[in-house]
Design an enzyme around this catalytic site. Structure first.
Site, PDB file in Angstrom:
ATOM      1  N   ASN A   1      10.546   6.632   0.126  1.00  9.53           N
ATOM      2  CA  ASN A   1       9.938   7.182  -1.078  1.00  9.53           C
ATOM      3  C   ASN A   1       9.387   6.044  -1.922  1.00  9.53           C
ATOM      4  OD1 ASN A   1      10.044   9.945  -1.088  1.00  9.53           O
ATOM      5  ND2 ASN A   1      11.982  10.086  -2.171  1.00  9.53           N
ATOM      6  N   GLU A  39       4.821   4.561   4.070  1.00 13.53           N
ATOM      7  CA  GLU A  39       4.332   5.823   4.617  1.00 13.53           C
ATOM      8  C   GLU A  39       5.529   6.684   5.003  1.00 13.53           C
ATOM      9  OE1 GLU A  39       2.525   8.939   5.534  1.00 13.53           O
ATOM     10  OE2 GLU A  39       1.247   7.264   4.887  1.00 13.53           O
ATOM     11  N   LYS A  42      -4.020  22.559  -6.603  1.00 17.22           N
ATOM     12  CA  LYS A  42      -3.645  23.670  -7.470  1.00 17.22           C
ATOM     13  C   LYS A  42      -3.126  23.132  -8.805  1.00 17.22           C
ATOM     14  CE  LYS A  42      -2.542  27.030  -3.845  1.00 17.22           C
ATOM     15  NZ  LYS A  42      -1.500  27.922  -3.276  1.00 17.22           N
ATOM     16  N   THR A  81     -12.877   3.824   6.236  1.00 20.17           N
ATOM     17  CA  THR A  81     -12.199   4.596   7.281  1.00 20.17           C
ATOM     18  C   THR A  81     -12.978   5.876   7.591  1.00 20.17           C
ATOM     19  OG1 THR A  81     -10.869   5.803   5.668  1.00 20.17           O
ATOM     20  CG2 THR A  81      -9.967   3.727   6.502  1.00 20.17           C
ATOM     21  N   GLU A  84       0.853  -1.191   0.000  1.00 19.53           N
ATOM     22  CA  GLU A  84       0.000   0.000   0.000  1.00 19.53           C
ATOM     23  C   GLU A  84       0.885   1.236   0.000  1.00 19.53           C
ATOM     24  OE1 GLU A  84      -3.895   2.058   2.043  1.00 19.53           O
ATOM     25  OE2 GLU A  84      -2.777   0.592   3.255  1.00 19.53           O
ATOM     26  N   ASP A  95     -11.444  10.491  -3.932  1.00 18.02           N
ATOM     27  CA  ASP A  95     -12.736  11.166  -3.806  1.00 18.02           C
ATOM     28  C   ASP A  95     -12.694  12.534  -4.476  1.00 18.02           C
ATOM     29  OD1 ASP A  95     -11.042  12.398  -2.025  1.00 18.02           O
ATOM     30  OD2 ASP A  95     -12.448  12.412  -0.351  1.00 18.02           O
ATOM     31  N   PHE A 101     -11.836   8.773   7.328  1.00 13.13           N
ATOM     32  CA  PHE A 101     -11.528   9.713   6.258  1.00 13.13           C
ATOM     33  C   PHE A 101     -12.506   9.559   5.100  1.00 13.13           C
ATOM     34  CE2 PHE A 101      -9.486  10.812   2.276  1.00 13.13           C
ATOM     35  CZ  PHE A 101      -9.041  12.097   2.537  1.00 13.13           C
ATOM     36  N   GLU A 102     -12.738   8.314   4.675  1.00 10.94           N
ATOM     37  CA  GLU A 102     -13.674   8.087   3.577  1.00 10.94           C
ATOM     38  C   GLU A 102     -15.096   8.452   3.982  1.00 10.94           C
ATOM     39  OE1 GLU A 102     -14.996   4.575   0.397  1.00 10.94           O
ATOM     40  OE2 GLU A 102     -13.343   4.232   1.805  1.00 10.94           O
ATOM     41  N   ASP A 140      -2.890  12.284  -1.946  1.00 15.80           N
ATOM     42  CA  ASP A 140      -3.067  13.732  -1.843  1.00 15.80           C
ATOM     43  C   ASP A 140      -3.433  14.295  -3.214  1.00 15.80           C
ATOM     44  OD1 ASP A 140      -2.135  16.678  -1.828  1.00 15.80           O
ATOM     45  OD2 ASP A 140      -2.118  16.098   0.275  1.00 15.80           O
TER      46      ASP A 140
END
Length: 281
Positions: free
Chosen positions: A141, A114, A167, A260, A89, A199, A262-263, A163
């Site tokens: 990375n 992560e 912009k 989660t 992941e 999303d 967040f979702e 993320d």
């Protein structure tokens, strides 16, 4: 991915796009130092040796792989003690999803990538509480690790809610890029799958642009979704509805992804979740 990371416009989710920009790598995150609370520090003290692959990084605190390091089948065998299928992941955030998957599927191996200290600490905390043996964590990375992977070493790759870099001038920092797609394909075994979810409508368009024309991946989507065919950024996103639209193929929600907080917040805000599954061919 954490809500905190999304709220930080300059933050990111697990990796760097390996494109050169004036001689520098274009990163999909901005690394910030974060003080760990006592609970997370204890988690690292108790579980870091068990879960964190500390031998990958060039040096302590570095997000680059060691010179000459190869993420090979032999390395996987040595770290996990078996040759079970391995899922990676990219950008595991707080670890809720990858920990739940590892607990649900003891017959599979999992690696969480992560870059943020609190996310790493929270992931090992959750894994330690459950006593999981099939999960490892690497603070590295992601694209640079994929660049040194042995062909066919992975079974699946997950990139959930990266993320968005809203912009327009930052779209080049999005983690899903042609260079990463090339290396993900090389790392996957026969019929291996790259699963992506977002999303953000404009990010969905970005994924289609990067992935759909590739001959080395097959879009497994069965749902027809209408999206604007022009990009929008922060400040003009509301104009998307008035832009010309076209139909794209996307996937049903991946049932291996836990819902989660967040979702849930994204759904509560009225955002549509876009799921993708691309099979390596």
């Amino acid at each position: 991915m954490t809500e905190q990371n999304r709220n930080l416009e300059e933050s990111g989710n697990g990796g760097a796009a390996n494109n050169p920009l004036h001689g520098r790598k274009v990163l999909s995150f901005v690394r910030r130092s974060a003080r760990l609370d006592a609970r997370l520090q204890r988690a690292l003290d108790n579980y870091a040796d068990e879960y964190i692959l500390s031998d990958i990084a060039l040096s302590e605190g570095s997000l680059d792989p060691c010179e000459g390091f190869v993420f090979s089948r032999d390395y996987v065998q040595g770290q996990w003690g078996n040759d079970n299928p391995l899922t990676v992941e990219i950008g595991s955030g707080q670890g809720e999803n990858v920990v739940a998957a590892a607990a649900e599927h003891p017959e599979r191996n999992f690696l969480a990538l992560e870059v943020y200290d609190p996310g790493v600490a929270h992931t090992v905390l959750l894994a330690g509480k459950r006593g999981l043996w099939n999960l490892r964590v690497a603070q590295i990375n992601a694209p640079e690790l994929f660049a040194v992977m042995e062909p066919g070493v992975l079974d699946e790759v997950w990139t959930f809610f990266p993320d968005p870099w809203p912009k327009m001038r930052h779209h080049k920092r999005r983690i899903v890029q042609p260079e990463l797609a090339r290396d993900v394909h090389a790392s996957l075994g026969v019929d291996g799958v790259w699963r992506i979810a977002t999303d953000i409508e404009d990010y969905a368009l970005h994924v289609h642009e990067v992935m759909d024309a590739r001959r080395d991946f097959e879009n497994l989507g069965t749902l027809t979704v209408s999206l604007p065919v022009e990009h929008v950024g922060k400040g003009n996103a509301e104009s998307a509805a008035a832009l010309p639209h076209a139909d794209f193929m996307e996937s049903e929600r991946f049932d291996g992804r836990v819902l989660t907080n967040f979702e849930k917040k994204g759904l509560a805000a009225g955002r549509v979740i876009h799921d993708f599954a691309y099979r390596a061919v």
